[in-house]
Design an enzyme around this catalytic site. Sequence first.
Site, PDB file in Angstrom:
ATOM      1  N   GLU A   9      -0.173  -0.897  -8.210  1.00 15.31           N
ATOM      2  CA  GLU A   9      -0.560  -1.798  -7.129  1.00 15.31           C
ATOM      3  C   GLU A   9       0.595  -2.015  -6.141  1.00 15.31           C
ATOM      4  OE1 GLU A   9      -3.465  -3.169  -6.579  1.00 15.31           O
ATOM      5  OE2 GLU A   9      -3.135  -4.944  -5.332  1.00 15.31           O
ATOM      6  N   ASP A  10       1.817  -2.154  -6.646  1.00 16.89           N
ATOM      7  CA  ASP A  10       2.912  -2.639  -5.797  1.00 16.89           C
ATOM      8  C   ASP A  10       4.032  -1.642  -5.517  1.00 16.89           C
ATOM      9  OD1 ASP A  10       1.639  -5.033  -5.674  1.00 16.89           O
ATOM     10  OD2 ASP A  10       2.822  -5.989  -7.249  1.00 16.89           O
TER      11      ASP A  10
END
Length: 728
Positions: A76-77
Site C-alpha cells: 500500500e505505502d
Amino acid sequence: MMRQYELVEKVRAYDPSVDEDALNRAYVFAMKAHGNQKRASGDPYFSHPLEVAGILTNYHLDTASIITALLHDTVEDTEATSQQIAELFGEEIAQLVDGVTKLTQLELQSNRAKQAENFRKLLLAMSRDIRVLLVKLADRLHNMRTIEHMSKPESRRRIAHETMDIYAPLAERIGMHDIKDELEDRAFRELYPDARDSIVRRLEFLRTEGKSIVESVLEELRKLFAEAGMEVDIAGREKSPYSIWRKMQRTQSSVEQLSDIIAFRVIVPSVPECYQALGIVHGRYRVVPGRFKDYISTPKPNGYRSLHTGVLGLAEHRIEIQIRTPEMHDVAERGVAAHWVYKDIGSGPASNAVREESKQYRWLQELLEILENAAAPEDFLAHTRMEMFSDQVFCFSPKGDVYSLPRGSTPIDFAYAVHTDIGDKCVGAKINGRNMPLRTQLQNGDQVEILISRNQTPSPDWEKLVVTGKAKARIRRVLREIEMRQYVDLGRSILDKAFGRIEENLDDETLKPVLREFHAETVDDLFAMLGQGIYTGRDVVRLVHPDKDDSADGRKSGGSLFSLRRRRKLPIEADSKHSVPISGLTPGIAVHLAKCCYPLPGDRIVGIATTGKGVTIHTIDCMTLEAFADSPERWVDVSWDPNADLASEELVSRLNVTLVNEPGALAEMAATIAGAQGNISNLKFTNRTPDFFDMLVDIEVMDAKHLNAIETTLRSHGSVRSVERVRS
Ligand code: MN
C-alpha cells in the site's frame, strides 16, 4: 524499537520450528521498503509493522502471520509489489498481505457510521483467511496506541469512531476481549475525554474508599470455599471506564456502588466444580433476581462460557461473581486465539509433549485445515461461527457506500435498496464496470452502478428476479396500481353498458349517493369493484334506478346487496343440489357441477359418484376424469334435464383468455361479452408480461351454445390472442 533477534526469540519461545530465515528476510525487506518514511510521531515508519508483529506474538501466531504483519503496509505505502512478495516469500504470504491491503483500502472507501454493521460483516466476509483479520486488528490496535501523534483532530475522531463502531465489535465477535477492551478504551478517551476523566476520578475515589471492602469480600469468599473443602482462585477485576459509561447510559444511573465497578472471579479446575461453587455461593447468600446467567450450558455466539451471578450480603454489599474454568477464562480473554488449544488430547505418555505443542498454534493449524477442506467460502463461514453472514452479500455503490443484500440478490434488489425511485426507473446495470443483465446474481464485493430512465416503470417480470422484501413489495404495489387502473376502466365500461340497457346515461354524480352501499369511497373504487366482479352492473342499476330494474333477479332479491353478494359467490362454488338440471339420477341425491370443467347445458356430460357426497357432473372431455379411469363402477350416466327452466339458473363457465397488452383491450373484451348477453362475474389475472395478459374470466351464461357464441365473437377481435374454455 524491537531488534531483529528479539522478534525471532519471541516467536521461537512458543514455536521451536520457526522459519528464522524467512522472518529475518521479511524484517530486512520491510525495513528497506519503508526506508526513510516517518510516522506522525517522528519515529521511523518501520517501527509500526514491527510493533504489529510484536502484538501478534502475544497470541502465538504462526510465522506466516508474523511475516504478514511485518509486510502489511509495503504494497500500500511503498514501491514493493505483490509479485515481489510472492517471489520472495511465497504465494501464501502474498495472499495474506493482499488481504490486509484490501481491508485497508475498504476502510478508506467509506466511513458512514450507520453502515458500521454492514462494514463489520464486509470485513469478516472479505477476510477469507482469519489471519488477515487478526493482522488488521493488531494494526488498528497499534494505530490507536499512537493516535495522540496525529495532528488533525477530525482525523483522530474519524479513526476513533471507526474503531468504536467497527473494530472493537469485530474483536468481540471473534472473542478477543482484551483487544476489544483496549480498542474501546482508547477510542473512548479520544471521543469523550471529559466523560472518561470523570469516571476515572470516581473510580479512584471508590477504589480508595472501597479498598477494605474488596479485601473483606475476597477474604469472606476464600473462607467460604475453604470450609467447603474447595480449592479456588479468586480475584477482583475492575470493569473498564467505557463499559461503566455504557452501563450508566443504559440504566441512566450514576456510579454509586462497588458492584458497579468490580466483578469477582472464581476460577475452578472443572465444569462440575463450577456448579458446585455456584451452589456454595447461592447456599450462603441471597441471589439478586435476574442476575444469574448460565453461559456454560448455553455459550455466547463467540464461544464465551462462564457462570454469572449476583448476590446480596457479601461483606454487606451487592457483589457480582463470575465462575469459570481456566480454559473458559483463556477463551474469554483471547477468543478465537485460545479456542483450539484445549481440545481433549488424552493422557498417554506422549500427551504432555502433544499438550505443549497444542498450546502453541495448533488452533491456527486446525482453522487452516478447515479453510483448506472447505468446498466453498460458505463452509468456512459456517465452521468459524460466522455463519450468520453466509446468507448475505456485500456490494458497493460507485461512491463506495456498502449495501448488505441477501444471497441471490440481483441489480434490481440493489437499485431498490439504494432508493425506491432508482428501483422503479432501473433499466440496466454495470457490475464492476461491465454491462450485465438485470437477472445477474450479485457477488461479495461487486461494485454496482444502476442505469436509469425517466420513462421506465417496474416490469411484471421483475417480481421473479428479486429476493428482497423491499423490492418485492414495491414492484407488487406499482403493478397493482396499474392493474387497478385497468379494473377501473373495465368497471366503467361494464356500467356504461348496464346503464345503456335501461337507456340511462352513466354520470359519476348519480353514483355518489350510493357509494356507501358498496363500501366504496370514490367512484373509481366502485368501478374497480365492478371490474373485479365483486358487484355486477345490475347491482348498481338496481340502487341508482330502482324503478327501471326489470331483471328477474332484482325482483327476487328485492335489491338487497347481501343476497346479491352471496349469489355472486354461488357459481364459483357450484353447490346447487336442488337446482342442477340433471336427469337420470335417483331423486334426492346430491348433485354438484364440477369446479374443474364448469359443465353447461348442451355439453356432453358424465357423473362421478363419491360415497357420502353424491354425484359430481363433469364434461366428457374433462381432464380430471382420467383419475377415475380405473373405477368404472363410479361412472354414472346422466343427461341435462330438457324440462328444466334454464332461464332462472345462474350458470357460470370459465374461460382462459390471452389479451394483447394495449390500451382499451380489456374494455373491448368486456363490451363484447356484455354485447353477447354474457355477464362477467369474476376476473383474475394469472400472468402478465409487457406484451400479453393471461386471465381467467368467469361468465354467467345460459348454456354451452351461448358460451360458444361468446368465445367465437371474442376470437374475432384483434386484441384477443387466444380463448379457451377451462376444462381442468
Ligand atoms: Mn498499518
